[in-house]
Each structure stands twice: as C-alpha cells, then as structure tokens.
Design a protein around this motif. Structure first.
Motif, PDB file in Angstrom:
ATOM      1  N   LEU A   1       0.833  -1.203   0.000  1.00  0.00           N
ATOM      2  CA  LEU A   1       0.000   0.000   0.000  1.00  0.00           C
ATOM      3  C   LEU A   1       0.869   1.255   0.000  1.00  0.00           C
ATOM      4  CD1 LEU A   1      -2.936  -0.712   2.495  1.00  0.00           C
ATOM      5  CD2 LEU A   1      -3.053  -0.444   0.019  1.00  0.00           C
ATOM      6  N   ALA A   2       1.911   1.252   0.823  1.00  0.00           N
ATOM      7  CA  ALA A   2       2.780   2.429   0.898  1.00  0.00           C
ATOM      8  C   ALA A   2       3.473   2.674  -0.439  1.00  0.00           C
ATOM      9  CB  ALA A   2       3.807   2.246   2.007  1.00  0.00           C
ATOM     10  N   ALA A   3       3.903   1.613  -1.105  1.00  0.00           N
ATOM     11  CA  ALA A   3       4.563   1.766  -2.405  1.00  0.00           C
ATOM     12  C   ALA A   3       3.616   2.354  -3.439  1.00  0.00           C
ATOM     13  CB  ALA A   3       5.111   0.419  -2.875  1.00  0.00           C
ATOM     14  N   ASN A   4       2.331   2.020  -3.316  1.00  0.00           N
ATOM     15  CA  ASN A   4       1.343   2.506  -4.287  1.00  0.00           C
ATOM     16  C   ASN A   4       0.932   3.957  -4.032  1.00  0.00           C
ATOM     17  OD1 ASN A   4       1.258   0.077  -5.695  1.00  0.00           O
ATOM     18  ND2 ASN A   4      -0.409  -0.743  -4.448  1.00  0.00           N
ATOM     19  N   TRP A   5       0.911   4.371  -2.750  1.00  0.00           N
ATOM     20  CA  TRP A   5       0.317   5.659  -2.417  1.00  0.00           C
ATOM     21  C   TRP A   5       1.298   6.700  -1.889  1.00  0.00           C
ATOM     22  CZ3 TRP A   5      -4.227   6.771  -4.244  1.00  0.00           C
ATOM     23  CH2 TRP A   5      -5.150   5.751  -4.513  1.00  0.00           C
ATOM     24  N   LEU A   6       2.295   6.298  -1.114  1.00  0.00           N
ATOM     25  CA  LEU A   6       3.132   7.287  -0.436  1.00  0.00           C
ATOM     26  C   LEU A   6       4.391   7.602  -1.247  1.00  0.00           C
ATOM     27  CD1 LEU A   6       2.972   5.997   3.249  1.00  0.00           C
ATOM     28  CD2 LEU A   6       1.420   7.555   2.051  1.00  0.00           C
ATOM     29  N   PRO A   7       4.746   8.871  -1.365  1.00  0.00           N
ATOM     30  CA  PRO A   7       6.008   9.225  -2.028  1.00  0.00           C
ATOM     31  C   PRO A   7       7.195   8.665  -1.254  1.00  0.00           C
ATOM     32  CG  PRO A   7       4.597  11.164  -1.714  1.00  0.00           C
ATOM     33  CD  PRO A   7       3.996  10.058  -0.910  1.00  0.00           C
ATOM     34  N   GLN A   8       8.195   8.212  -1.974  1.00  0.00           N
ATOM     35  CA  GLN A   8       9.385   7.664  -1.335  1.00  0.00           C
ATOM     36  C   GLN A   8      10.242   8.783  -0.744  1.00  0.00           C
ATOM     37  OE1 GLN A   8      10.269   4.333  -0.918  1.00  0.00           O
ATOM     38  NE2 GLN A   8       8.160   4.003  -1.604  1.00  0.00           N
ATOM     39  N   PRO A   9      10.861   8.544   0.414  1.00  0.00           N
ATOM     40  CA  PRO A   9      11.722   9.582   1.007  1.00  0.00           C
ATOM     41  C   PRO A   9      13.010   9.748   0.213  1.00  0.00           C
ATOM     42  CG  PRO A   9      11.812   7.551   2.291  1.00  0.00           C
ATOM     43  CD  PRO A   9      10.768   7.335   1.246  1.00  0.00           C
ATOM     44  N   ARG A  10      13.193  10.928  -0.335  1.00  0.00           N
ATOM     45  CA  ARG A  10      14.422  11.235  -1.076  1.00  0.00           C
ATOM     46  C   ARG A  10      14.683  12.735  -0.999  1.00  0.00           C
ATOM     47  NH1 ARG A  10      13.536  12.892  -6.458  1.00  0.00           N
ATOM     48  NH2 ARG A  10      11.335  12.954  -7.057  1.00  0.00           N
ATOM     49  N   ILE A  11      15.925  13.121  -1.189  1.00  0.00           N
ATOM     50  CA  ILE A  11      16.316  14.516  -1.093  1.00  0.00           C
ATOM     51  C   ILE A  11      15.808  15.263  -2.330  1.00  0.00           C
ATOM     52  CG2 ILE A  11      18.239  16.115  -0.881  1.00  0.00           C
ATOM     53  CD1 ILE A  11      17.724  14.295   1.555  1.00  0.00           C
ATOM     54  N   LEU A  12      15.117  16.377  -2.089  1.00  0.00           N
ATOM     55  CA  LEU A  12      14.536  17.161  -3.179  1.00  0.00           C
ATOM     56  C   LEU A  12      15.224  18.508  -3.378  1.00  0.00           C
ATOM     57  CD1 LEU A  12      10.747  16.547  -2.360  1.00  0.00           C
ATOM     58  CD2 LEU A  12      12.171  15.320  -4.005  1.00  0.00           C
ATOM     59  N   HIS A  13      15.886  19.017  -2.347  1.00  0.00           N
ATOM     60  CA  HIS A  13      16.502  20.338  -2.433  1.00  0.00           C
ATOM     61  C   HIS A  13      17.988  20.226  -2.763  1.00  0.00           C
ATOM     62  CE1 HIS A  13      13.102  22.711  -0.876  1.00  0.00           C
ATOM     63  NE2 HIS A  13      12.807  21.631  -0.191  1.00  0.00           N
ATOM     64  N   PRO A  14      18.542  21.203  -3.474  1.00  0.00           N
ATOM     65  CA  PRO A  14      19.992  21.182  -3.751  1.00  0.00           C
ATOM     66  C   PRO A  14      20.786  21.547  -2.506  1.00  0.00           C
ATOM     67  CG  PRO A  14      19.011  23.210  -4.572  1.00  0.00           C
ATOM     68  CD  PRO A  14      17.869  22.368  -4.071  1.00  0.00           C
ATOM     69  N   TYR A  15      22.093  21.382  -2.602  1.00  0.00           N
ATOM     70  CA  TYR A  15      22.953  21.785  -1.492  1.00  0.00           C
ATOM     71  C   TYR A  15      22.890  23.303  -1.323  1.00  0.00           C
ATOM     72  CZ  TYR A  15      24.947  17.194  -0.706  1.00  0.00           C
ATOM     73  OH  TYR A  15      25.111  15.867  -0.366  1.00  0.00           O
ATOM     74  N   PRO A  16      23.000  23.778  -0.081  1.00  0.00           N
ATOM     75  CA  PRO A  16      22.795  25.214   0.180  1.00  0.00           C
ATOM     76  C   PRO A  16      23.678  26.120  -0.658  1.00  0.00           C
ATOM     77  CG  PRO A  16      22.843  23.995   2.240  1.00  0.00           C
ATOM     78  CD  PRO A  16      23.220  23.017   1.166  1.00  0.00           C
ATOM     79  N   ASP A  17      24.968  25.761  -0.828  1.00  0.00           N
ATOM     80  CA  ASP A  17      25.864  26.660  -1.555  1.00  0.00           C
ATOM     81  C   ASP A  17      25.482  26.783  -3.020  1.00  0.00           C
ATOM     82  OD1 ASP A  17      26.553  23.965  -1.804  1.00  0.00           O
ATOM     83  OD2 ASP A  17      28.618  24.422  -2.353  1.00  0.00           O
ATOM     84  N   LYS A  18      24.881  25.736  -3.607  1.00  0.00           N
ATOM     85  CA  LYS A  18      24.482  25.793  -5.014  1.00  0.00           C
ATOM     86  C   LYS A  18      23.350  26.786  -5.214  1.00  0.00           C
ATOM     87  CE  LYS A  18      27.372  22.451  -5.856  1.00  0.00           C
ATOM     88  NZ  LYS A  18      28.678  22.755  -6.487  1.00  0.00           N
TER      89      LYS A  18
END
Length: 492
Positions: free
Chosen positions: A467-484
């Motif tokens: 169910l989680a695979a079908n409905w919930l977004p997977q945890p992953r980094i979305l923002h770039p590194y601060p200095d970029k």
C-alpha cells in the motif's frame, strides 16, 4: 469597416450543419462561439490590467532605487481597480471569512461592481476597516497561536497597499532579511545561514528569540517608521485604520495600544518595516563599526540568528541588542535566547576542555548540528525538529482515526498529499534519516488504523509495504545543497 467576427456572425446562415445531424431551427440563429469569445475578453482584460499595474509599480520601484532619501507623497492613485482586482485574485478562494461573513465566491459573483464601489470608497476616504475576528491555531509545543482574520474587503485593500509599498521597501530592505519578501523564502534563509557558517569564521551562534513580537510592536513607532518613506497621508491613514480596527473575540471588540494582527495580509510587511529600522539598520552598523571579528546575520521575520568569530563580540552585541529593543517596546525571551559555541572548531575546542559535543540550535523547523562528512570535513547537518515531526504525526494519527472507515484509496490519496507536503519542505541534504523515519511512522500509523477497522481484519506488514509503495512518495532529497542555490540567488 466590418471586423472579422462581425462578418462571421452576419454569415451564420451559411454554416453547414454537421454530417448526419438533423438541423434545428435554433442552430442557424444561435452562434456557438459566444461563450468562447466572452472568456477570451475577460482573460484579456485581466492580463492587460496586470500589465498596467506591473508597469506602474516598476516606475515606483525605479524611483525608490534612485532616490533613497525621498518620501513618496502621491501613492494612492496606484491602488486602482486593476490593482484591487489583482489583490482579490491573489487571495485564497477557501480562506476563512472575517466578521462580515463574506466569502471569496460570493464577492466574485458581482466582482466588477464590488471593486468599483470599493475603489470609490477608498479614494474618497469613506472606506472603514472592520475589526478582525480572533481565532487560534495549535503550536508545536501544545500552546495556541492567536490569529486575526480580517474581513474580505480589508484583505483586498491591504494586499493592494502591500503591493505598492513593497515596490518601495524592497529597494530599502537589507540582504540578510528573508521573511515574507517577494522571491525569498524560508529555504533561502536556511541556505544563507549554512553558507555563512561554513564559509566565514563563525565560532559562536547567538540565537535570539523576540518575546511576543506581533503583540509588542509599538503602533506609534510603526507609523513613524513608515513616514520615513511614505509621505502620502492617505496611505498613512489607511494603515492607521487597520491598526485601530481592533479584534473581535467572544462578541467584544478590543483595541490595544500595541501589536499588529498576526495573520492579516498587511502585518508581515509592517513587521518587516518595524524590524528594518529597529534591528536591521542598527545591526548592520554594529557589524561595520563595533565587531572586532567576522560576523554573519540572518533574519526571517522575528527569527534572528547571528554568527560571531569572537565570544566577546557576541556578548557585547547581546547587551546592546537588549538595550536597543527596550527603546522600541520589544524584549528578548530570556528562556529561549542563548549563545552557544558552534562551528568548524567547536568540537575540538570543547573536547580540549573536557566538554561534550557542541550544542545545537533550531531555526525554521530544523535543528542545526555540527558534524563531519565521510571525508572528515566540517558539515552543518540539518535535521527536522523532533517536536515538529511528532506534532505532524499526531495530526496524521487523529485525522486517520476520523477517516478510519473511508475506502483505502481515499485514505491513500489524502496521505499522499500530506507526505508530499512534508517532504517538499523537509527533504534537504543531510536530512535523509529523518525523512525515512517519518515515512516509517506514517506507515505504522496507517497500519494500526486499518487494523482497528475490524477485530478480524489483521493487516500484515507485507500488505502495508505494498500500500505504501502505491500511495506514499518515497523519502528522497529534493533540495539542492545550500551553496548551489545560494550562488544562484547571490551570484556575486
């Protein structure tokens, strides 16, 4: 001369009916293109109005940039019907109504006449601000945050006025101020803080907490600060009307000598103006003339973080800031304001003195931690504040209990929105473990909710994973590194 559309309308009798269709008497005399044409005209009207407003505000912005010391004595004419229309469509459609009970869809039903009447009242001085309706929202610590919900027309006029004033003050506000400003957000402030700590000689962090800022602002000082740049008495009177309108709670209207209504449209801009004169300009002068070492400043609304190279500078700044705030009816919260050792050498220095790891501090929903990366280099780690995550999980648990007997697809669709929103803000580099923990706890709460639906229905973890695979977004980094991202926003 006849236009193309008039030619087509006059020749409508020559239109051939569709194949295999029985022509009716209504078809030759009722052109079907009418609705499409009306929609195009309305869209064109709104687009032209937006362009006119943008051009007018750009002229104000250029004047503010070129003449830093002058006061603007004629601004009310910029609050035009087009400006009011833009302000109206910028409001949330489903926002809570104020004391007038007027909603966005109701006002839109006769928008042109309503805006024309509002514009006329504003310009002849007949516009009256209504009291704001007091409401409360829960804070992370279990306390209640008071909000002021303004009436719909007050929101429209406030947003239009804020657009005009922003064109001026955006040329005055300093670079380390990030709160409630166009093209600046919380992540820009977070990036600036990380870049400042890692690229400058920062050994101490002064985490300042302003006590009840929105309730402590001096209205007299606020008007005096606005008058530094705004000489149009009609704009000043508008601001004074909103400050004196009061708050309605339990059927009683109260008007205080201090404070701006937190939650109103104009309040963030007025708060920035107040802190610009009380803190920003003063802190910038202090950095240039008083500091003996490196110093960084980051302010998001009333959240202030200052980094120092020398502890003596930090102590003097703290004392001077306390005195400065007292002059303008503000104070620092003694329980939450603190000075900590933090930076690339903090761990080694504390180890030599027999102390533990460097202390952490919180800023904009994240806890900042001194760490080392896999190559042993200094790293500012940001992780989601535990109390914020617990509060979010608690709300998810309560809402899922309310939705317990809804179909699983409906529960999954709602959870998907919530998890996606959490990740959109918190998915920054170095925060991967917190994202995975949040994902795991959401799955566990959902599993327990589904198991409660029936004593015989025992959901397994294997089914929950599916169910989680079908409905919930997977945890992953979305923002770039601060200095970029910081380098893009501040290319110099």
């Amino acid at each position: 001369m006849m236009h193309g559309r008039e030619k087509s309308d006059s020749a409508i009798v020559a239109v051939k009916p569709t194949n295999k269709a029985v022509p009716t008497a209504a078809e030759p005399v009722e052109p079907r293109a009418g609705a499409k044409g009306n929609a195009r005209q309305q869209s064109t009207h709104r687009t032209q109005g937006r362009e006119r407003v943008a051009q007018a505000l750009e002229r104000v912005r250029q004047a503010a940039r070129q003449r830093k010391k002058e006061r603007f004595t004629a601004l009310l004419h910029h609050i035009s019907i087009d400006c009011l229309r833009m302000a109206f469509f910028a409001l949330k459609r489903d926002a809570a109504s104020g004391v007038d009970g007027l909603t966005w869809p109701t006002y839109e039903a006769d928008l042109d006449r309503n805006l024309t009447d509002l514009h006329e009242r504003v310009h002849r001085g007949a516009y009256r601000a209504l009291p704001s309706r007091r409401t409360y929202i829960p804070k992370a610590g279990g306390k209640q945050r008071p909000l002021a919900v303004a009436a719909l027309e007050d929101k429209i006029v406030q947003r239009a006025t804020a657009a005009v004033l922003n064109a001026i003050y955006e040329e005055d506000f300093l670079g380390f101020s990030y709160g409630f400003r166009p093209k600046r957000g919380q992540h820009n402030a977070l990036d600036a803080l990380v870049v400042g700590i890692t690229s400058r000689r920062v050994n101490f962090i002064f985490d300042a907490d302003v006590a009840s800022f929105f309730d402590s602002v001096s209205k007299d000082w606020l008007v005096r600060f606005v008058e530094h740049r705004i000489g149009d008495l009609r704009i000043i009177r508008l601001i004074q009307k909103w400050l004196k309108a009061g708050v309605l709670e339990n059927g009683v209207v109260t008007v205080s000598e201090k404070g701006t209504g937190q939650g109103s449209v104009i309040s963030p801009l007025l708060a920035n103006v107040y802190l610009h004169y009380v803190f920003d300009l003063w802190a910038e002068r202090w950095r240039r003339h008083e500091a003996t070492g490196d110093m960084i400043l980051v302010r998001y609304a009333d959240d202030i973080v200052v980094g120092f190279e020398h502890e003596a500078d930090a102590r003097r700044f703290w004392d001077d800031m306390r005195k400065r705030f007292e002059e303008f009816s503000l104070s620092l919260n003694p329980e939450k304001t603190r000075l900590i050792e933090f930076g690339r050498f903090a761990a080694e220095r504390r180890a030599r003195r027999g102390l533990g790891k460097p202390e952490t501090f919180n800023f904009l929903g994240f806890t900042f931690i001194c760490e080392r990366n896999s190559r042993g280099q200094f790293l500012v780690k940001r992780t989601t504040r535990r109390d914020r995550m617990r509060a979010t999980l608690r709300r998810i648990k309560e809402e899922l209990r309310r939705r317990m007997h809804e179909p699983i697809p409906e529960q999954g669709a709602w959870l998907k929105q919530v998890v996606r929103g959490f990740f959109a803000y918190h998915a920054v580099p170095t925060n991967g473990p917190a994202l995975r923990a949040f994902y795991h706890y959401v799955k566990r709460i959902w599993l327990r909710t589904l198991r409660r639906r029936s004593q015989k229905d025992r959901f397994s973890w294997q089914r929950m994973h599916g169910l989680a695979a079908n409905w919930l977004p997977q945890p992953r980094i979305l923002h770039p590194y601060p200095d970029k991202r910081f380098a893009v926003m501040h290319p110099r």
